[in-house]
Write an enzyme that holds these catalytic residues in place. Structure first.
Site, mmCIF file in Angstrom:
data_model
loop_
_atom_site.group_PDB
_atom_site.id
_atom_site.type_symbol
_atom_site.label_atom_id
_atom_site.label_comp_id
_atom_site.label_asym_id
_atom_site.label_seq_id
_atom_site.Cartn_x
_atom_site.Cartn_y
_atom_site.Cartn_z
ATOM 1 N N ASP A 263 13.406 18.757 27.684
ATOM 2 C CA ASP A 263 13.252 18.677 26.128
ATOM 3 C C ASP A 263 14.652 18.716 25.498
ATOM 4 O O ASP A 263 14.727 18.818 24.274
ATOM 5 C CB ASP A 263 12.536 20.440 25.793
ATOM 6 C CG ASP A 263 11.173 20.444 26.423
ATOM 7 O OD1 ASP A 263 10.837 21.359 26.914
ATOM 8 O OD2 ASP A 263 10.546 19.451 25.642
ATOM 9 N N HIS B 266 15.135 25.853 33.723
ATOM 10 C CA HIS B 266 13.558 25.480 34.264
ATOM 11 C C HIS B 266 13.197 26.643 35.274
ATOM 12 O O HIS B 266 13.969 26.963 35.959
ATOM 13 C CB HIS B 266 13.590 24.297 34.681
ATOM 14 C CG HIS B 266 12.266 23.688 34.880
ATOM 15 N ND1 HIS B 266 11.361 23.813 35.755
ATOM 16 C CD2 HIS B 266 11.581 22.739 34.009
ATOM 17 C CE1 HIS B 266 10.277 22.964 35.761
ATOM 18 N NE2 HIS B 266 10.450 22.185 34.386
ATOM 19 N N HIS C 150 8.016 26.748 26.657
ATOM 20 C CA HIS C 150 7.226 25.592 27.313
ATOM 21 C C HIS C 150 7.269 24.238 26.466
ATOM 22 O O HIS C 150 8.468 23.960 26.282
ATOM 23 C CB HIS C 150 5.878 26.295 27.565
ATOM 24 C CG HIS C 150 4.909 24.955 28.571
ATOM 25 N ND1 HIS C 150 5.800 24.180 29.322
ATOM 26 C CD2 HIS C 150 3.896 25.027 28.766
ATOM 27 C CE1 HIS C 150 4.845 23.635 29.960
ATOM 28 N NE2 HIS C 150 3.564 24.015 29.549
HETATM 29 C C1 SDX Z 1 9.166 23.162 29.982
HETATM 30 O O1 SDX Z 1 6.994 24.444 34.228
HETATM 31 C C2 SDX Z 1 7.448 23.178 33.738
HETATM 32 O O2 SDX Z 1 7.430 22.276 34.625
HETATM 33 C C3 SDX Z 1 7.579 23.118 32.365
HETATM 34 C C4 SDX Z 1 7.891 21.771 32.010
HETATM 35 C C5 SDX Z 1 6.769 20.853 32.032
HETATM 36 O O3 SDX Z 1 6.929 19.809 32.017
HETATM 37 O O4 SDX Z 1 5.669 21.164 31.891
HETATM 38 O O5 SDX Z 1 9.076 21.235 32.583
HETATM 39 C C6 SDX Z 1 8.209 21.755 30.571
HETATM 40 O O6 SDX Z 1 8.544 23.904 29.576
HETATM 41 C C7 SDX Z 1 10.504 23.022 30.259
HETATM 42 C C8 SDX Z 1 11.170 24.185 29.657
HETATM 43 C C9 SDX Z 1 11.475 24.079 28.253
HETATM 44 N N1 SDX Z 1 12.003 25.441 27.709
HETATM 45 C C10 SDX Z 1 12.991 25.683 27.196
HETATM 46 O O7 SDX Z 1 14.166 24.755 27.216
HETATM 47 C C11 SDX Z 1 13.496 27.190 26.786
HETATM 48 C C12 SDX Z 1 14.590 27.562 27.110
HETATM 49 N N2 SDX Z 1 14.747 27.846 28.584
HETATM 50 C C13 SDX Z 1 14.353 29.142 29.073
HETATM 51 O O8 SDX Z 1 13.602 29.929 28.121
HETATM 52 C C14 SDX Z 1 14.267 29.393 30.460
HETATM 53 O O9 SDX Z 1 15.073 28.672 31.206
HETATM 54 C C15 SDX Z 1 12.597 28.891 30.891
HETATM 55 C C16 SDX Z 1 11.596 29.745 30.165
HETATM 56 C C17 SDX Z 1 12.463 27.458 31.024
HETATM 57 C C18 SDX Z 1 12.659 29.657 32.507
HETATM 58 O O10 SDX Z 1 12.977 30.828 32.305
HETATM 59 P P1 SDX Z 1 13.100 31.658 33.779
HETATM 60 O O11 SDX Z 1 12.249 31.399 34.513
HETATM 61 O O12 SDX Z 1 13.263 33.349 33.147
HETATM 62 O O13 SDX Z 1 14.498 31.404 34.106
HETATM 63 P P2 SDX Z 1 15.408 31.876 35.304
HETATM 64 O O14 SDX Z 1 14.446 32.832 36.063
HETATM 65 O O15 SDX Z 1 15.908 30.558 35.928
HETATM 66 O O16 SDX Z 1 16.934 32.933 34.322
HETATM 67 C C19 SDX Z 1 17.817 32.973 35.247
HETATM 68 C C20 SDX Z 1 18.640 33.404 34.099
HETATM 69 C C21 SDX Z 1 18.313 34.831 33.378
HETATM 70 O O17 SDX Z 1 19.499 35.374 33.136
HETATM 71 P P3 SDX Z 1 19.692 36.999 33.834
HETATM 72 O O18 SDX Z 1 18.526 37.654 33.695
HETATM 73 O O19 SDX Z 1 19.739 36.458 35.564
HETATM 74 O O20 SDX Z 1 20.936 37.566 33.325
HETATM 75 O O21 SDX Z 1 19.075 32.568 33.448
HETATM 76 C C22 SDX Z 1 18.917 33.029 31.944
HETATM 77 C C23 SDX Z 1 18.025 34.235 32.123
HETATM 78 O O22 SDX Z 1 17.789 35.055 30.967
HETATM 79 N N3 SDX Z 1 18.360 31.890 31.439
HETATM 80 C C24 SDX Z 1 18.788 31.431 30.121
HETATM 81 C C25 SDX Z 1 18.183 30.083 29.830
HETATM 82 N N4 SDX Z 1 17.257 30.004 30.597
HETATM 83 C C26 SDX Z 1 17.313 31.019 31.711
HETATM 84 N N5 SDX Z 1 20.110 31.951 29.573
HETATM 85 C C27 SDX Z 1 20.530 30.958 28.154
HETATM 86 N N6 SDX Z 1 19.662 30.029 27.964
HETATM 87 C C28 SDX Z 1 18.607 29.474 28.520
HETATM 88 N N7 SDX Z 1 17.930 28.328 28.320
#
Ligand code: SDX
Length: 390
Positions: free
Chosen positions: A325, A269, A230
């Site tokens: 971020d 996201h 997050h």
């Molecule tokens: C914030 O919610 C909000 O509004 C939050 C926020 C706010 O203003 O409050 O916007 C702030 O939290 C922004 C996010 C910051 N976090 C990061 O940058 C951490 C890296 N991002 C990931 O951990 C991830 O993208 C999340 C946690 C943000 C979202 O996770 P999800 O919901 O699991 O993502 P998804 O379902 O879209 O994933 C789909 C696929 C998955 O792979 P498969 O299982 O399909 O093979 O994409 C992969 C995920 O493993 N994936 C990533 C990835 N994010 C998702 N792979 C590599 N790098 C990434 N960053």
């Protein structure tokens, strides 16, 4: 959830909140606060004016903005004995975000009347206090964690300049903030002010729905924000860029991510399946900052990561784009903030969103949050005495 029948219709009403504060279109990459596009607010407004907009639902006129500014200024101070009781308990190398989370909760001991959450006048006083005091508390956490003395607020400065003064002032009579850097930070504060039902805001709404003390609820929101998935991501992005070390190492790093050996921090996201509109503005803001501070060499690695990722099927197929971020930490580092302060810099402006959502759920007379679950455990079965268990 396809294929699973939801036996309890209240599941959907409990799980979904109705809110009039922020509008997100994840597919289109649209973000609006109270109907105003984030691009226009970032370009033409100030953080304090945006905080007024979020809390009141309308942009202020000149008199309302002046009154709001004066009210916030009146509450920027932290009682000396609060600092003695709160800060003295920390050893020097405590993480500022951990200090902020507990400091926000500790504020509840100073304002016992805050517990009367059903009184609009009491709510408004806490809303103003939280917006006003968190920057002072945040700067104090930093100063204390590096062994520097506390700096009192200088209310002759703007909201964001005052925070910079409390962070960096080392000599009398006053700190002279660089106007370009102060404006850049104010824009970043606007971008981070609210974001609909994100993890941290949901924590605020959930704890607030139990009519808990608002300072405790805000502390819970900050605790959620500290998570690396997050708000803690901005700190992890800088560590990731530093560990990559050179643009030539980007292809190998991307290959590791695709092989499941870690995440591309600052990408992806829960809602945006398009470019986070805030990330575009952060990237533009970086150029103005680097004009003053000198270019952050890690920017080249970030730009290369974005270029490679946005042309790679792994990221395209998963709709993974830079989020807010990805570039923000590069600006904070160029401004001289230690990496440990990056998530604190996210929390400071997000307080405006948290208190607005808290106010909204209480005005809606919302019931306590109690989402239902989809039970997927064992069916009913009889107890087996110990001696009969194999
Ligand atoms: C914030 O919610 C909000 O509004 C939050 C926020 C706010 O203003 O409050 O916007 C702030 O939290 C922004 C996010 C910051 N976090 C990061 O940058 C951490 C890296 N991002 C990931 O951990 C991830 O993208 C999340 C946690 C943000 C979202 O996770 P999800 O919901 O699991 O993502 P998804 O379902 O879209 O994933 C789909 C696929 C998955 O792979 P498969 O299982 O399909 O093979 O994409 C992969 C995920 O493993 N994936 C990533 C990835 N994010 C998702 N792979 C590599 N790098 C990434 N960053």
């Amino acid at each position: 959830i396809p294929g699973i029948w939801i036996s309890d219709p209240s599941f959907m009403t409990t799980a979904l909140a109705s809110s009039a504060i922020t509008y997100l279109d994840g597919e289109g990459g649209v973000l609006r606060y109270r109907g105003y596009p984030i691009e226009q607010l970032a370009e033409r407004s100030s953080y304090l004016e945006v905080a007024y907009l979020l809390v009141h639902g309308e942009l202020p006129d000149a008199a309302q903005l002046q009154t709001w500014t004066d009210e916030i200024r009146m509450h920027t101070y932290l009682h000396d004995n609060f600092r003695k009781r709160f800060l003295d308990g920390f050893h020097y190398d405590a993480h500022p975000m951990g200090m902020l989370v507990s400091g926000m909760a500790a504020l509840s001991t100073f304002y016992p009347e805050a517990k009367d959450v059903t009184d609009p006048a009491v709510r408004r006083r806490q809303i103003i206090r939280m917006i006003a005091k968190v920057p002072t508390l945040a700067a104090a956490c930093h100063r204390y964690s590096v062994g520097m003395p506390f700096v009192y607020p200088d209310n002759s400065l703007s909201f964001t300049e005052n925070f910079l003064s409390m962070m960096w002032k080392v000599a009398e009579p006053r700190y002279e903030p660089d106007p370009v850097l102060a404006r850049a930070l104010d824009v970043l504060f606007i971008l981070h002010a609210d974001h609909e039902q994100n993890c941290g805001t949901l924590a605020m709404r959930t704890v607030g729905s139990a009519h808990a003390d608002p300072y405790i609820a805000a502390s819970a929101a900050a605790a959620a924000l500290s998570g690396p998935l997050h708000g803690g991501a901005n700190e992890q992005v800088l560590r990731m860029l530093a560990s990559i070390g050179h643009v030539d190492n980007v292809p190998a790093f991307i290959a590791d991510v695709k092989a499941g050996k870690g995440k591309l921090m600052g990408f992806g996201h829960r809602v945006y399946k398009n470019y986070d509109p805030r990330a575009k503005i952060v990237k533009q803001t970086a150029d103005a900052v680097f004009e003053v501070t000198g270019r952050n060499p890690l920017l080249d690695i970030a730009l290369k990561l974005e270029e490679v990722a946005l042309s790679d099927e792994y990221f395209i197929s998963r709709k993974l784009y830079p989020n807010v971020d990805f570039y923000s930490g590069l600006i904070y580092q160029a401004m001289g903030f230690p990496t440990e302060m990056f998530t604190v810099l996210f929390a400071i402006p997000r307080v405006a969103g948290w208190v607005t959502h808290w106010q909204e759920l209480l005005e809606q007379d919302a019931k306590i949050y109690r989402p239902r679950q989809l039970y997927v455990g064992r069916e009913s079965r009889d107890y087996v005495p110990l001696e009969q268990r194999s």
